[in-house]
Design a protein around this motif. Structure first.
Motif, PDB file in Angstrom:
ATOM      1  N   ALA A  86       7.533  13.837  -2.955  1.00  0.00           N
ATOM      2  CA  ALA A  86       6.842  12.892  -3.821  1.00  0.00           C
ATOM      3  C   ALA A  86       7.859  12.035  -4.581  1.00  0.00           C
ATOM      4  O   ALA A  86       8.837  12.551  -5.122  1.00  0.00           O
ATOM      5  N   THR A 119       8.528   9.401  -7.700  1.00  0.00           N
ATOM      6  CA  THR A 119       7.981   9.087  -9.018  1.00  0.00           C
ATOM      7  C   THR A 119       8.669   7.873  -9.628  1.00  0.00           C
ATOM      8  O   THR A 119       9.670   7.363  -9.098  1.00  0.00           O
ATOM      9  N   THR A 127       0.854  -1.191   0.000  1.00  0.00           N
ATOM     10  CA  THR A 127       0.000   0.000   0.000  1.00  0.00           C
ATOM     11  C   THR A 127       0.885   1.235   0.000  1.00  0.00           C
ATOM     12  O   THR A 127       1.978   1.228   0.564  1.00  0.00           O
ATOM     13  N   GLY A 128       0.402   2.291  -0.653  1.00  0.00           N
ATOM     14  CA  GLY A 128       1.194   3.507  -0.802  1.00  0.00           C
ATOM     15  C   GLY A 128       1.320   4.285   0.503  1.00  0.00           C
ATOM     16  O   GLY A 128       0.823   3.891   1.554  1.00  0.00           O
ATOM     17  N   ARG A 129       1.976   5.417   0.390  1.00  0.00           N
ATOM     18  CA  ARG A 129       2.232   6.271   1.553  1.00  0.00           C
ATOM     19  C   ARG A 129       1.812   7.696   1.185  1.00  0.00           C
ATOM     20  O   ARG A 129       2.331   8.266   0.224  1.00  0.00           O
ATOM     21  N   GLU A 130       0.883   8.242   1.947  1.00  0.00           N
ATOM     22  CA  GLU A 130       0.322   9.547   1.610  1.00  0.00           C
ATOM     23  C   GLU A 130       1.046  10.709   2.262  1.00  0.00           C
ATOM     24  O   GLU A 130       0.848  11.859   1.877  1.00  0.00           O
ATOM     25  N   THR A 131       1.862  10.433   3.264  1.00  0.00           N
ATOM     26  CA  THR A 131       2.630  11.492   3.904  1.00  0.00           C
ATOM     27  C   THR A 131       4.112  11.214   3.728  1.00  0.00           C
ATOM     28  O   THR A 131       4.532  10.066   3.642  1.00  0.00           O
ATOM     29  N   ARG A 134       6.485  10.228  -0.329  1.00  0.00           N
ATOM     30  CA  ARG A 134       5.086   9.953  -0.654  1.00  0.00           C
ATOM     31  C   ARG A 134       5.044   9.204  -1.991  1.00  0.00           C
ATOM     32  O   ARG A 134       5.724   9.592  -2.952  1.00  0.00           O
ATOM     33  N   TYR A 135       4.241   8.153  -2.056  1.00  0.00           N
ATOM     34  CA  TYR A 135       4.182   7.387  -3.291  1.00  0.00           C
ATOM     35  C   TYR A 135       2.880   6.598  -3.355  1.00  0.00           C
ATOM     36  O   TYR A 135       2.246   6.277  -2.343  1.00  0.00           O
ATOM     37  N   SER A 136       2.487   6.293  -4.583  1.00  0.00           N
ATOM     38  CA  SER A 136       1.295   5.478  -4.826  1.00  0.00           C
ATOM     39  C   SER A 136       1.611   4.007  -4.580  1.00  0.00           C
ATOM     40  O   SER A 136       2.768   3.626  -4.362  1.00  0.00           O
ATOM     41  N   ASP A 137       0.571   3.188  -4.661  1.00  0.00           N
ATOM     42  CA  ASP A 137       0.781   1.753  -4.468  1.00  0.00           C
ATOM     43  C   ASP A 137       1.782   1.200  -5.479  1.00  0.00           C
ATOM     44  O   ASP A 137       2.724   0.480  -5.120  1.00  0.00           O
TER      45      ASP A 137
END
Length: 336
Positions: A41, A43, A33-37, A88-91
């Motif tokens: 960012a 990439t 699962t990603g991390r929102e904090t 911060r990163y997406s799944d």
């Protein structure tokens, strides 16, 4: 700095290695699962940069040995990789990020093992296994556990190497590509050979042979490209040599040398291994002839594994020091 010195001088701890393997077997990896904090960012470009760095460090390792770039890679992990893991990163990006971090950390373990820092190597391997688990990548986790098995073999913990190799295959489950099965199983075969169990050695070599027959490098993950048919042949030759079957071992020598020119360390390791096989078959002239260039070039490769293999070859020659060719080689060896 003091902690690093301690890890460099510390030994391989069997209990910790087995614990890492059991953790992988008994605790299945979960979907990432990603991390929102986080600080910044992350990439796909960041992940590609880590993958490129991995390839560059791998090249340095292959050409110059593990001791050449280990400190650089440790610094890179600290200054470049760790901050990205806190970003911060997406799944999807996060999963690739953790796999890339795992491959670099595992490489640091391989370098440390190669140069003789066994405690440090084990710590890196354990961290790499944790990163692979967090990414949900069972195949790469199995690869790391296979490297732990190789380390156990290198430090003389043969029965532990068997347990770790079997745990690696079980941990990866159906996610393991045939090429990786062959890699792990030949490590187990080498351990059985050192124990003196001919039945298990040949049984596991047959499993590895069947796996290599199904191998399809075009569908393997890129990190598995380090295990080629030449590496497979070298491992089979090693197992058969340790089992005392030098005649059969010699049949794999030519394939074991089919390596890229840049892979200087593995070429040197396989050459000396072949030399020991020739010596055991009574061909002292041939053994010394192919080993001498490696003896002369070894000073430029920072690898304890290579140094140890050359020492082993010298020990096997020692009973034949009355032969002029052997006496000259051993004398040169003392001068190195």
């Amino acid at each position: 700095m003091e902690r690093r010195r301690f890890l460099q001088s510390s030994a391989f701890v069997t209990a910790l290695a087995v614990e890492a393997a059991l953790d992988w077997r008994d605790t299945p990896a979960e979907a990432f699962t990603g991390r929102e904090t986080g600080t910044s960012a992350v990439t796909d470009a960041d992940v590609e940069r880590l993958q490129q760095a991995r390839d560059e460090f791998r090249h340095l390792d292959h050409v110059h040995g593990g001791g050449y770039a280990l400190s650089w890679l440790e610094g890179y992990l600290h200054t470049e990789v760790a901050p990205l893991l806190q970003g911060r990163y997406s799944d999807s990006v996060g999963g690739d990020l953790f796999v890339a971090a795992a491959t670099l950390t595992d490489m640091a373990g391989w370098m440390a093992m190669d140069v003789g820092h066994q405690g440090l190597a084990q710590r890196f391997y354990t961290q790499a296994a944790g990163l692979a688990k967090h990414a949900g990548d069972s195949a790469y986790g199995a690869y790391v556990l296979g490297n732990l098995a190789t380390q156990a073999l290198f430090v003389g913990q043969t029965r532990t190497a068997v347990r770790l190799a079997r745990s690696a295959r079980n941990a990866g489950g159906r996610a393991i590509p045939p090429t990786l099965t062959a890699r792990i199983t030949t490590t187990e075969a080498r351990a059985h050979a050192l124990i003196g169990d001919a039945h298990e050695t040949r049984r596991t070599l047959q499993i590895a042979e069947r796996a290599m027959a199904r191998s399809d490098p075009a569908h393997d993950p890129d990190w598995l490209g380090v295990f080629t048919p030449a590496h497979y042949s070298g491992s089979v030759m090693h197992a058969l040599r340790d089992l005392g079957d030098a005649k059969t071992a010699a049949r794999h020598a030519a394939d074991a040398m089919d390596l890229p020119a840049a892979n200087a360390r593995t070429r040197a390791l396989h050459t000396v291994l072949h030399a020991t096989v020739l010596a055991e078959r009574g061909d002292l002239d041939g053994a010394v002839e192919i080993a001498r260039p490696v003896q002369q070039a070894a000073a430029g490769i920072k690898s304890q594994r290579l140094d140890q293999r050359l020492d082993e070859f010298a020990e096997r020659l020692a009973p034949h020091r009355s032969a002029p060719v052997v006496a000259a080689y051993l004398e040169a060896n003392q001068d190195q």
